[in-house]
Enzyme design. Sequence first.
Site, PDB file in Angstrom:
ATOM      1  N   TYR A 170     -15.510  -0.894   8.163  1.00  0.00           N
ATOM      2  CA  TYR A 170     -14.066  -0.616   8.057  1.00  0.00           C
ATOM      3  C   TYR A 170     -13.359  -0.987   9.351  1.00  0.00           C
ATOM      4  CZ  TYR A 170      -9.793   2.164   8.540  1.00  0.00           C
ATOM      5  OH  TYR A 170      -8.510   2.580   8.811  1.00  0.00           O
ATOM      6  N   THR A 192      -5.637   1.029  13.367  1.00  0.00           N
ATOM      7  CA  THR A 192      -6.268   2.332  13.556  1.00  0.00           C
ATOM      8  C   THR A 192      -6.902   2.427  14.949  1.00  0.00           C
ATOM      9  OG1 THR A 192      -8.224   3.602  12.896  1.00  0.00           O
ATOM     10  CG2 THR A 192      -8.240   1.296  12.292  1.00  0.00           C
ATOM     11  N   ASP A 193      -7.026   3.644  15.443  1.00  0.00           N
ATOM     12  CA  ASP A 193      -7.700   3.836  16.741  1.00  0.00           C
ATOM     13  C   ASP A 193      -9.205   3.562  16.623  1.00  0.00           C
ATOM     14  OD1 ASP A 193      -8.415   6.093  15.227  1.00  0.00           O
ATOM     15  OD2 ASP A 193      -8.365   7.442  16.950  1.00  0.00           O
ATOM     16  N   GLU A 194      -9.713   3.431  15.388  1.00  0.00           N
ATOM     17  CA  GLU A 194     -11.153   3.212  15.214  1.00  0.00           C
ATOM     18  C   GLU A 194     -11.576   1.839  15.737  1.00  0.00           C
ATOM     19  OE1 GLU A 194     -12.875   4.690  11.601  1.00  0.00           O
ATOM     20  OE2 GLU A 194     -11.290   6.184  11.365  1.00  0.00           O
ATOM     21  N   LYS A 247     -10.577  -4.013  10.353  1.00  0.00           N
ATOM     22  CA  LYS A 247      -9.241  -3.726  10.906  1.00  0.00           C
ATOM     23  C   LYS A 247      -9.068  -4.432  12.260  1.00  0.00           C
ATOM     24  CE  LYS A 247      -6.567  -1.166   9.376  1.00  0.00           C
ATOM     25  NZ  LYS A 247      -5.469  -1.324   8.369  1.00  0.00           N
ATOM     26  N   ARG A 297     -23.736  10.247   9.254  1.00  0.00           N
ATOM     27  CA  ARG A 297     -23.274   8.915   8.824  1.00  0.00           C
ATOM     28  C   ARG A 297     -23.886   7.865   9.767  1.00  0.00           C
ATOM     29  NH1 ARG A 297     -16.893   8.393   9.484  1.00  0.00           N
ATOM     30  NH2 ARG A 297     -16.760   9.016   7.309  1.00  0.00           N
ATOM     31  N   GLY A 348       0.818  -1.220   0.000  1.00  0.00           N
ATOM     32  CA  GLY A 348       0.000   0.000   0.000  1.00  0.00           C
ATOM     33  C   GLY A 348       0.848   1.266   0.000  1.00  0.00           C
ATOM     34  N   VAL A 398     -21.095  18.812   6.123  1.00  0.00           N
ATOM     35  CA  VAL A 398     -20.751  18.456   7.503  1.00  0.00           C
ATOM     36  C   VAL A 398     -21.790  17.460   8.005  1.00  0.00           C
ATOM     37  CG1 VAL A 398     -20.589  19.363   9.859  1.00  0.00           C
ATOM     38  CG2 VAL A 398     -19.610  20.661   7.938  1.00  0.00           C
ATOM     39  N   TYR A 399     -21.347  16.283   8.421  1.00  0.00           N
ATOM     40  CA  TYR A 399     -22.289  15.257   8.869  1.00  0.00           C
ATOM     41  C   TYR A 399     -22.895  15.648  10.220  1.00  0.00           C
ATOM     42  CZ  TYR A 399     -19.981  12.179   5.417  1.00  0.00           C
ATOM     43  OH  TYR A 399     -19.459  11.627   4.272  1.00  0.00           O
TER      44      TYR A 399
HETATM   45  P1  NAD Z   1      -5.213   4.893   1.290  1.00  0.00           P
HETATM   46  O1  NAD Z   1      -6.589   4.465   0.929  1.00  0.00           O
HETATM   47  O2  NAD Z   1      -4.752   6.258   0.940  1.00  0.00           O
HETATM   48  O3  NAD Z   1      -4.154   3.877   0.622  1.00  0.00           O
HETATM   49  C1  NAD Z   1      -4.347   2.488   0.624  1.00  0.00           C
HETATM   50  C2  NAD Z   1      -3.347   1.878  -0.361  1.00  0.00           C
HETATM   51  O4  NAD Z   1      -3.510   0.449  -0.327  1.00  0.00           O
HETATM   52  C3  NAD Z   1      -3.550   2.311  -1.805  1.00  0.00           C
HETATM   53  O5  NAD Z   1      -2.306   2.592  -2.415  1.00  0.00           O
HETATM   54  C4  NAD Z   1      -4.214   1.102  -2.454  1.00  0.00           C
HETATM   55  O6  NAD Z   1      -3.945   1.004  -3.841  1.00  0.00           O
HETATM   56  C5  NAD Z   1      -3.595  -0.025  -1.664  1.00  0.00           C
HETATM   57  N1  NAD Z   1      -4.415  -1.242  -1.658  1.00  0.00           N
HETATM   58  C6  NAD Z   1      -5.752  -1.316  -1.398  1.00  0.00           C
HETATM   59  N2  NAD Z   1      -6.146  -2.611  -1.502  1.00  0.00           N
HETATM   60  C7  NAD Z   1      -5.041  -3.334  -1.808  1.00  0.00           C
HETATM   61  C8  NAD Z   1      -4.815  -4.717  -2.028  1.00  0.00           C
HETATM   62  N3  NAD Z   1      -5.813  -5.610  -1.958  1.00  0.00           N
HETATM   63  N4  NAD Z   1      -3.563  -5.135  -2.309  1.00  0.00           N
HETATM   64  C9  NAD Z   1      -2.545  -4.238  -2.410  1.00  0.00           C
HETATM   65  N5  NAD Z   1      -2.717  -2.923  -2.227  1.00  0.00           N
HETATM   66  C10 NAD Z   1      -3.944  -2.464  -1.917  1.00  0.00           C
HETATM   67  O7  NAD Z   1      -5.082   4.606   2.839  1.00  0.00           O
HETATM   68  P2  NAD Z   1      -4.237   5.388   3.945  1.00  0.00           P
HETATM   69  O8  NAD Z   1      -5.056   6.473   4.495  1.00  0.00           O
HETATM   70  O9  NAD Z   1      -2.876   5.670   3.413  1.00  0.00           O
HETATM   71  O10 NAD Z   1      -4.151   4.257   5.066  1.00  0.00           O
HETATM   72  C11 NAD Z   1      -3.049   3.333   5.089  1.00  0.00           C
HETATM   73  C12 NAD Z   1      -3.216   2.403   6.275  1.00  0.00           C
HETATM   74  O11 NAD Z   1      -3.239   3.177   7.494  1.00  0.00           O
HETATM   75  C13 NAD Z   1      -4.523   1.625   6.245  1.00  0.00           C
HETATM   76  O12 NAD Z   1      -4.255   0.312   6.682  1.00  0.00           O
HETATM   77  C14 NAD Z   1      -5.437   2.345   7.232  1.00  0.00           C
HETATM   78  O13 NAD Z   1      -6.341   1.450   7.826  1.00  0.00           O
HETATM   79  C15 NAD Z   1      -4.398   2.842   8.243  1.00  0.00           C
HETATM   80  N6  NAD Z   1      -4.761   4.074   8.973  1.00  0.00           N
HETATM   81  C16 NAD Z   1      -5.194   5.178   8.287  1.00  0.00           C
HETATM   82  C17 NAD Z   1      -5.480   6.359   8.991  1.00  0.00           C
HETATM   83  C18 NAD Z   1      -5.921   7.612   8.260  1.00  0.00           C
HETATM   84  O14 NAD Z   1      -6.282   8.591   8.930  1.00  0.00           O
HETATM   85  N7  NAD Z   1      -5.877   7.661   6.939  1.00  0.00           N
HETATM   86  C19 NAD Z   1      -5.342   6.389  10.382  1.00  0.00           C
HETATM   87  C20 NAD Z   1      -4.904   5.228  11.057  1.00  0.00           C
HETATM   88  C21 NAD Z   1      -4.602   4.087  10.327  1.00  0.00           C
HETATM   89  P1  TYD Z   2     -13.076  10.797   7.589  1.00  0.00           P
HETATM   90  O1  TYD Z   2     -12.013  11.694   7.066  1.00  0.00           O
HETATM   91  O2  TYD Z   2     -13.911  10.038   6.615  1.00  0.00           O
HETATM   92  O3  TYD Z   2     -12.334   9.797   8.607  1.00  0.00           O
HETATM   93  P2  TYD Z   2     -12.977   8.764   9.665  1.00  0.00           P
HETATM   94  O4  TYD Z   2     -14.393   8.519   9.342  1.00  0.00           O
HETATM   95  O5  TYD Z   2     -12.119   7.559   9.436  1.00  0.00           O
HETATM   96  O6  TYD Z   2     -12.770   9.388  11.024  1.00  0.00           O
HETATM   97  O7  TYD Z   2     -14.046  11.630   8.528  1.00  0.00           O
HETATM   98  C1  TYD Z   2     -13.556  12.394   9.603  1.00  0.00           C
HETATM   99  C2  TYD Z   2     -14.737  13.012  10.307  1.00  0.00           C
HETATM  100  O8  TYD Z   2     -15.358  13.945   9.425  1.00  0.00           O
HETATM  101  C3  TYD Z   2     -15.810  12.014  10.692  1.00  0.00           C
HETATM  102  O9  TYD Z   2     -16.386  12.422  11.936  1.00  0.00           O
HETATM  103  C4  TYD Z   2     -16.850  12.165   9.592  1.00  0.00           C
HETATM  104  C5  TYD Z   2     -16.722  13.616   9.215  1.00  0.00           C
HETATM  105  N1  TYD Z   2     -17.030  13.938   7.798  1.00  0.00           N
HETATM  106  C6  TYD Z   2     -17.947  14.940   7.482  1.00  0.00           C
HETATM  107  O10 TYD Z   2     -18.532  15.584   8.376  1.00  0.00           O
HETATM  108  N2  TYD Z   2     -18.197  15.215   6.165  1.00  0.00           N
HETATM  109  C7  TYD Z   2     -17.589  14.514   5.157  1.00  0.00           C
HETATM  110  O11 TYD Z   2     -17.869  14.794   3.948  1.00  0.00           O
HETATM  111  C8  TYD Z   2     -16.647  13.491   5.498  1.00  0.00           C
HETATM  112  C9  TYD Z   2     -15.948  12.697   4.414  1.00  0.00           C
HETATM  113  C10 TYD Z   2     -16.400  13.242   6.837  1.00  0.00           C
END
Ligand code: NAD
Ligand code: TYD
Length: 336
Positions: free
Chosen positions: A149, A124-126, A153, A272, A7, A205-206
Amino acid sequence: MKLLVTGGCGFIGSHFVRLALARHRDIRLVNVDRLTYAGRGRNLADIERDSRYCFLKADVASSAMFQILHRHRPDAVVNFAAESHVDRSIHCAADFLKTNTLGVQNLLDAARAAGVRRFVQISTDEVYGSISGSGRARENAPLLPSSPYSASKAAADLCCLAAHRTHGQDAVITRCTNNYGPYQFPEKMIPLMITNALHDIPLPVYGDGQQRRDWIHVEDHCRGIFLALEKGTAGGIYNFGMGSEPPNLMIVLEILKILGKSETLIRHVKDRPGHDRRYAVDTTKARKELGWTPLMNFERGLAATVEWYRENTAWWLRLKDAAFRKFYRQNYGRPS
Ligand code: NAD
Ligand code: TYD
């Protein structure tokens, strides 16, 4: 050290690949990515020609991972690959279980077969679910995921712990709060709000917008992951977060202020389903055991992120949906 990152063409993975190559001269790095809608080779255009780096297109849930790991025999696997957007998981949970859960089990099996020394799972903290009051989840808190999601995880975390207990596999899990920064796909809240505001499109805004997330700059998260890789205890779990939780609405207002846009762009839309009200983690363990500390202050990081999206229209414009592109063409002509 030889690392296999999955990824690495996504948001956090691309920052991690860049940081690993910049900070560690002796690293060789293989990046395996399926290039879904969220993964883009262009995110790593600046390091494509680095002789220490190699890209392979593959699905983490496929048998190809056994051959890849056998051929490259990395010292460690760092698994970022995931379907990562909660809203999408509400509409199509199966894709999330396939990549985020079955994909992780497949990677654990393939890594063990290839004699990989360490497996780092980016969680993730989720997985802790919504945190009530002013408490903060520690690493041993119960897993109470709310969305498909976070359920996928949490299941993956349990697979890693089971591999550690059953097979003695060296697995480390990191659980970080919401990340922000450059290269984040404009479906997540911060880049969605910035890119909509840049073109005077309503900001959805949700619900009441009083939900709280503990936003951390992606580079602070990546430094934590590297420390967990180097110093984490086998079978250990490490939380990462900033410890501040501005409500969503406050962030949206700040983005509008930075861009000099009107608050009338805000639209409160239907909430949501199963929306977690608050995420908050206790990061004492990462600070004490890994010596980690976040460096980027949220106000500064948010302003820099807004600036990045303002300057990189060509990166995100094509990723917005067709309706948005039509709107942009009608109102602004060709993208820069
Ligand atoms: P992202 O969606 O930006 O990137 C995900 C990447 O994984 C992409 O490059 C996609 O092509 C690749 N991918 C998806 N399915 C695949 C598969 N089956 N095989 C190979 N590659 C695949 O996600 P992100 O925000 O960079 O998150 C990365 C990791 O961090 C995830 O595991 C997510 O759960 C975790 N995470 C994200 C956040 C956040 O705020 N974004 C916070 C905590 C943890
Ligand atoms: P998001 O970035 O989707 O991350 P996560 O759901 O993993 O926390 O959303 C962050 C917060 O913002 C979440 O409380 C949902 C809210 N949100 C909106 O209010 N409007 C939006 O269009 C989106 C995408 C998220």
